[in-house]
Write a protein that holds these residues in place. Structure first.
Motif, mmCIF file in Angstrom:
data_model
loop_
_atom_site.group_PDB
_atom_site.id
_atom_site.type_symbol
_atom_site.label_atom_id
_atom_site.label_comp_id
_atom_site.label_asym_id
_atom_site.label_seq_id
_atom_site.Cartn_x
_atom_site.Cartn_y
_atom_site.Cartn_z
ATOM 1 N N HIS A 1 0.813 -1.221 0.000
ATOM 2 C CA HIS A 1 0.000 0.000 0.000
ATOM 3 C C HIS A 1 0.851 1.278 0.000
ATOM 4 N N GLN A 2 2.037 1.181 -0.572
ATOM 5 C CA GLN A 2 2.907 2.356 -0.626
ATOM 6 C C GLN A 2 2.700 3.071 -1.959
ATOM 7 N N ARG A 3 1.580 3.753 -2.028
ATOM 8 C CA ARG A 3 1.193 4.428 -3.253
ATOM 9 C C ARG A 3 0.070 5.418 -2.943
ATOM 10 N N PHE A 4 -0.052 6.443 -3.764
ATOM 11 C CA PHE A 4 -1.179 7.378 -3.666
ATOM 12 C C PHE A 4 -1.170 8.288 -4.889
ATOM 13 N N GLN A 5 -2.279 8.933 -5.118
ATOM 14 C CA GLN A 5 -2.390 9.894 -6.204
ATOM 15 C C GLN A 5 -3.007 11.176 -5.678
ATOM 16 N N ILE A 6 -2.651 12.292 -6.304
ATOM 17 C CA ILE A 6 -3.170 13.590 -5.895
ATOM 18 C C ILE A 6 -3.542 14.392 -7.140
ATOM 19 N N ASN A 7 -4.349 15.405 -6.948
ATOM 20 C CA ASN A 7 -4.671 16.337 -8.022
ATOM 21 C C ASN A 7 -3.992 17.664 -7.716
ATOM 22 N N VAL A 8 -3.209 18.167 -8.653
ATOM 23 C CA VAL A 8 -2.466 19.407 -8.484
ATOM 24 C C VAL A 8 -3.154 20.513 -9.281
ATOM 25 N N THR A 9 -3.529 21.579 -8.603
ATOM 26 C CA THR A 9 -4.175 22.716 -9.249
ATOM 27 C C THR A 9 -3.156 23.809 -9.562
ATOM 28 N N HIS A 10 -3.596 24.803 -10.329
ATOM 29 C CA HIS A 10 -2.672 25.872 -10.733
ATOM 30 C C HIS A 10 -2.236 26.720 -9.550
ATOM 31 N N GLY A 11 -3.169 27.046 -8.653
ATOM 32 C CA GLY A 11 -2.831 27.876 -7.498
ATOM 33 C C GLY A 11 -2.235 29.205 -7.913
ATOM 34 N N GLN A 12 -1.072 29.533 -7.355
ATOM 35 C CA GLN A 12 -0.373 30.779 -7.682
ATOM 36 C C GLN A 12 0.518 30.639 -8.903
ATOM 37 N N GLY A 13 0.578 29.444 -9.452
ATOM 38 C CA GLY A 13 1.507 29.202 -10.547
ATOM 39 C C GLY A 13 2.875 28.837 -10.002
ATOM 40 N N LEU A 14 3.768 28.425 -10.882
ATOM 41 C CA LEU A 14 5.111 28.021 -10.458
ATOM 42 C C LEU A 14 5.944 29.228 -10.051
ATOM 43 N N PRO A 15 6.716 29.123 -8.973
ATOM 44 C CA PRO A 15 7.682 30.182 -8.660
ATOM 45 C C PRO A 15 8.786 30.185 -9.698
ATOM 46 N N LYS A 16 9.569 31.245 -9.711
ATOM 47 C CA LYS A 16 10.552 31.440 -10.782
ATOM 48 C C LYS A 16 11.556 30.295 -10.870
ATOM 49 N N ASP A 17 12.018 29.801 -9.707
ATOM 50 C CA ASP A 17 13.082 28.796 -9.763
ATOM 51 C C ASP A 17 12.597 27.451 -10.266
ATOM 52 N N LEU A 18 11.281 27.212 -10.226
ATOM 53 C CA LEU A 18 10.744 25.960 -10.766
ATOM 54 C C LEU A 18 10.234 26.123 -12.187
ATOM 55 N N ALA A 19 9.888 27.343 -12.565
ATOM 56 C CA ALA A 19 9.302 27.571 -13.889
ATOM 57 C C ALA A 19 10.329 27.416 -15.001
ATOM 58 N N THR A 20 11.612 27.530 -14.691
ATOM 59 C CA THR A 20 12.631 27.436 -15.735
ATOM 60 C C THR A 20 12.694 26.045 -16.344
ATOM 61 N N ASP A 21 12.310 25.024 -15.551
ATOM 62 C CA ASP A 21 12.312 23.656 -16.060
ATOM 63 C C ASP A 21 11.172 22.921 -15.393
ATOM 64 N N ASN A 22 9.982 22.945 -16.001
ATOM 65 C CA ASN A 22 8.800 22.452 -15.317
ATOM 66 C C ASN A 22 8.744 20.937 -15.174
ATOM 67 N N GLN A 23 9.750 20.250 -15.664
ATOM 68 C CA GLN A 23 9.825 18.825 -15.405
ATOM 69 C C GLN A 23 10.768 18.496 -14.259
ATOM 70 N N GLY A 24 11.491 19.504 -13.782
ATOM 71 C CA GLY A 24 12.423 19.247 -12.694
ATOM 72 C C GLY A 24 13.603 18.423 -13.190
ATOM 73 N N ALA A 25 14.403 17.993 -12.262
ATOM 74 C CA ALA A 25 15.548 17.150 -12.605
ATOM 75 C C ALA A 25 15.570 15.973 -11.659
ATOM 76 N N PRO A 26 15.826 14.775 -12.157
ATOM 77 C CA PRO A 26 15.861 13.610 -11.270
ATOM 78 C C PRO A 26 16.873 13.791 -10.157
ATOM 79 N N ALA A 27 16.547 13.279 -9.004
ATOM 80 C CA ALA A 27 17.445 13.385 -7.862
ATOM 81 C C ALA A 27 18.648 12.482 -8.055
ATOM 82 N N PRO A 28 19.740 12.762 -7.356
ATOM 83 C CA PRO A 28 20.894 11.871 -7.451
ATOM 84 C C PRO A 28 20.535 10.479 -6.952
#
Length: 244
Positions: free
Chosen positions: A147-174
């Motif tokens: 049972h180590q699983r879940f799903q969520i719904n993400v809304t727009h809210g305030q929109g992405l902050p600047k440091d996340l908006a540059t790459d909206n897919q993010g980068a995989p962690a080490p």
């Protein structure tokens, strides 16, 4: 005719209207900051063989997730964190054949490791819609049976902050092994390589609101401050005594 307060009704009514306007302008200034959520709260991110009775879907229910929020997974090196936007990948509890464009392995694990180490994984929410999370270890058993699983719904809210908006897919962690053998040491924190740290940011700093007008035509923090200052000046000009 004077009211019980001593002010003529002709002065009292405009004063009340102005005070109401002032309060209405002040309330939006308390803009809601981006949120950090600890997945599972005190239970952390583990399968049911480690923490009996875990229900991460129940934990997620009733919460409002928006772009720019962070999820923190407190777990160990015997559990992984997989994020996907693909329902099939989530249903199979397996990311081996998933596409890089819709699935991210934020942390890997070493199920054969007999001396597990604590680790905290920070995951930003950068895409609107349904986001799925699971641990794929032991051929998906932690996800399916644990049972180590879940799903969520993400809304727009305030929109992405600047440091996340540059790459909206993010980068995989080490994905290398975590450091530290001292049981009393703080757990390592795995974060995306291109982010300094998760932090709160005011609505005026979001990427899609560079001016006083917000993306939906409303006023941002800067615009509301200017309007509030004008309102205060207007209130100062209203006479508070009776008419001569």
């Amino acid at each position: 005719m004077a009211s019980q307060s001593g002010l003529p009704f002709s002065l009292l009514i405009p004063s009340l209207s102005s005070a109401t306007l002032f309060l209405l302008l002040l309330l939006p200034l308390q803009s809601e900051a981006y949120k950090n959520y600890t997945v599972g709260d005190s239970l952390g991110w583990y399968d049911s063989s480690v923490k009996a009775g875990v229900d991460y879907q129940k934990w997620a229910s009733g919460k409002n997730f928006s772009l720019g929020d962070f999820l923190f997974f407190n777990t160990d090196t015997n559990h992984s964190v997989i994020q996907t936007y693909n329902l099939t990948t989530y249903s199979l509890c397996d990311y081996d054949n998933a596409m890089e464009s819709d699935t991210i392995q934020w942390s890997s694990s070493n199920p054969s490791n007999t001396e597990t180490q604590p680790v905290t994984v920070a995951v930003p929410l950068v895409k609107e819609g349904t986001n799925y999370f699971f641990s794929s270890d032991y051929d998906g058993d932690q996800c399916r049976d644990g049972h180590q699983r879940f799903q969520i719904n993400v809304t727009h809210g305030q929109g992405l902050p600047k440091d996340l908006a540059t790459d909206n897919q993010g980068a995989p962690a080490p994905l290398g092994p975590v450091s530290g053998n001292d049981d009393d040491s703080a757990p390592d924190t795995i974060v995306p390589a291109n982010f300094d740290k998760p932090h709160n940011e005011s609505a005026a700093d979001v990427s899609d609101s560079p001016s006083a007008a917000g993306p939906s035509g409303g006023l941002t923090g800067t615009g509301r401050i200017m309007l509030m200052a004008s309102c205060l000046l207007f209130l100062a000009c209203i006479p508070h005594g009776g008419m001569s």
